[in-house]
Scaffold this motif. Structure first.
Motif, short mmCIF file in Angstrom:
data_model
loop_
_atom_site.label_atom_id
_atom_site.label_comp_id
_atom_site.label_asym_id
_atom_site.label_seq_id
_atom_site.Cartn_x
_atom_site.Cartn_y
_atom_site.Cartn_z
N SER A 1 0.82 -1.21 0.00
CA SER A 1 0.00 0.00 0.00
C SER A 1 0.85 1.25 0.00
N GLU B 1 -7.60 -4.20 -0.03
CA GLU B 1 -8.76 -4.12 0.88
C GLU B 1 -9.38 -5.50 1.07
N ARG B 2 -9.53 -6.21 -0.03
CA ARG B 2 -10.10 -7.56 0.04
C ARG B 2 -9.22 -8.48 0.90
N ARG C 1 -7.37 -7.59 3.39
CA ARG C 1 -7.60 -7.23 4.80
C ARG C 1 -8.94 -7.77 5.28
N GLN C 2 -9.95 -7.72 4.42
CA GLN C 2 -11.28 -8.17 4.82
C GLN C 2 -11.29 -9.64 5.19
N ARG D 1 -7.80 -1.97 -4.19
CA ARG D 1 -9.03 -2.71 -3.88
C ARG D 1 -8.71 -4.16 -3.50
#
Length: 269
Positions: A205, A238-239, A241-242, A235
């Motif tokens: 990131s 983010e996925r 991390r989710q 994105r």
């Protein structure tokens, strides 16, 4: 999005000006076919290295002004000549692909970044050369974006790469988080694994954010291509991390619904 196989190359989409679509397609064919030599099928390591050496020999012919022997390199020679592309960037890609055949582990993060310098960064630099935007600052920003995309691919594909006996997570990071290769082999998720993946996600990131200002230096279609590329990579992070880094059971990927999110975020950059 450019986070799978060799799709960290902005293939000639509708966002790319028509005059540059064919050059980009030719360069992509070179990169994709060379990557496949290193990675696909059941050839032996010696056979893969020999085939990549044949690609290097074709680049040598181009560099010395001799006609290439294959259609792909005839096309590539035309693109290199027309756009004054540095042939070393193509050599760097081949060097990285050859390294993939023989090197399966990376001691630390700087060593991994050196691989990214050759496996991913030439792609962005070639695109910038095609567009005539080769200012040092822009090349460095492009390097950050391309290396980030390569790292994202690695974190996304830990389980896939293990099947090829490859571990791209730096060896120094594993014991720091009390993780071993046995955990990867077993597909064993844990809080320690989640912490390790958070650490690697943060690295990717940060690199992406360092490169993101490039979009403001590239107006028009190329700027939008890069905006969507940056947002696609973010994105995926983010996925990751989710799912708390559980790439063993829930490998993140982008779906149709994500495109609206990417478009909105790209517009706001």
């Amino acid at each position: 999005m450019p986070v799978e196989h060799y799709e960290n190359f902005p293939v000639a989409s509708l966002l790319v000006p028509a005059r540059l679509r064919r050059p980009i397609e030719v360069i992509y064919r070179f990169a994709r076919s060379a990557d496949d030599i290193a990675d696909e099928g059941d050839a032996t390591p010696d056979q893969r290295l020999a085939a990549l050496a044949a690609y290097q020999a074709e680049l040598d012919r181009i560099a010395s002004g001799q006609p290439p022997k294959t259609v792909l390199f005839v096309d590539l020679a035309g693109v290199i000549a027309q756009h004054a592309l540095p042939i070393q960037l193509f050599r760097d890609l081949l060097d990285a692909f050859a390294q993939d055949v023989v090197k399966k582990r990376y001691a630390d993060y700087p060593e991994l970044l050196d691989y990214c310098r050759r496996s991913a960064n030439p792609v962005g630099r070639l695109v910038l050369h095609l567009f005539g935007r080769t200012e040092p600052e822009h090349l460095e920003q492009s390097d950050c974006i391309c290396s980030a995309l390569q790292l994202i691919n690695f974190w996304q594909d830990v389980a896939v790469d293990w099947q090829k006996d490859r571990v791209y997570i730096p060896q120094t990071d594993l014991p720091h988080f009390r993780i071993s290769e046995a955990d990867i082999a077993a597909g064993r998720w844990s809080a320690n694994w989640a912490a390790l993946m958070d650490f690697e996600i943060d690295r990717a990131s940060r690199l992406m954010q360092l490169g993101a200002p490039l979009v403001h230096a590239l107006p028009g279609r190329l700027g939008w291509e890069i905006r969507l590329t940056v947002q696609g990579g973010l994105r995926i992070l983010e996925r990751l991390r989710q799912v708390r880094g559980d790439v063993f059971h829930r490998r993140p990927k982008l779906g149709k619904a994500d495109w609206l999110v990417l478009a909105v975020r790209a517009f706001r950059m």
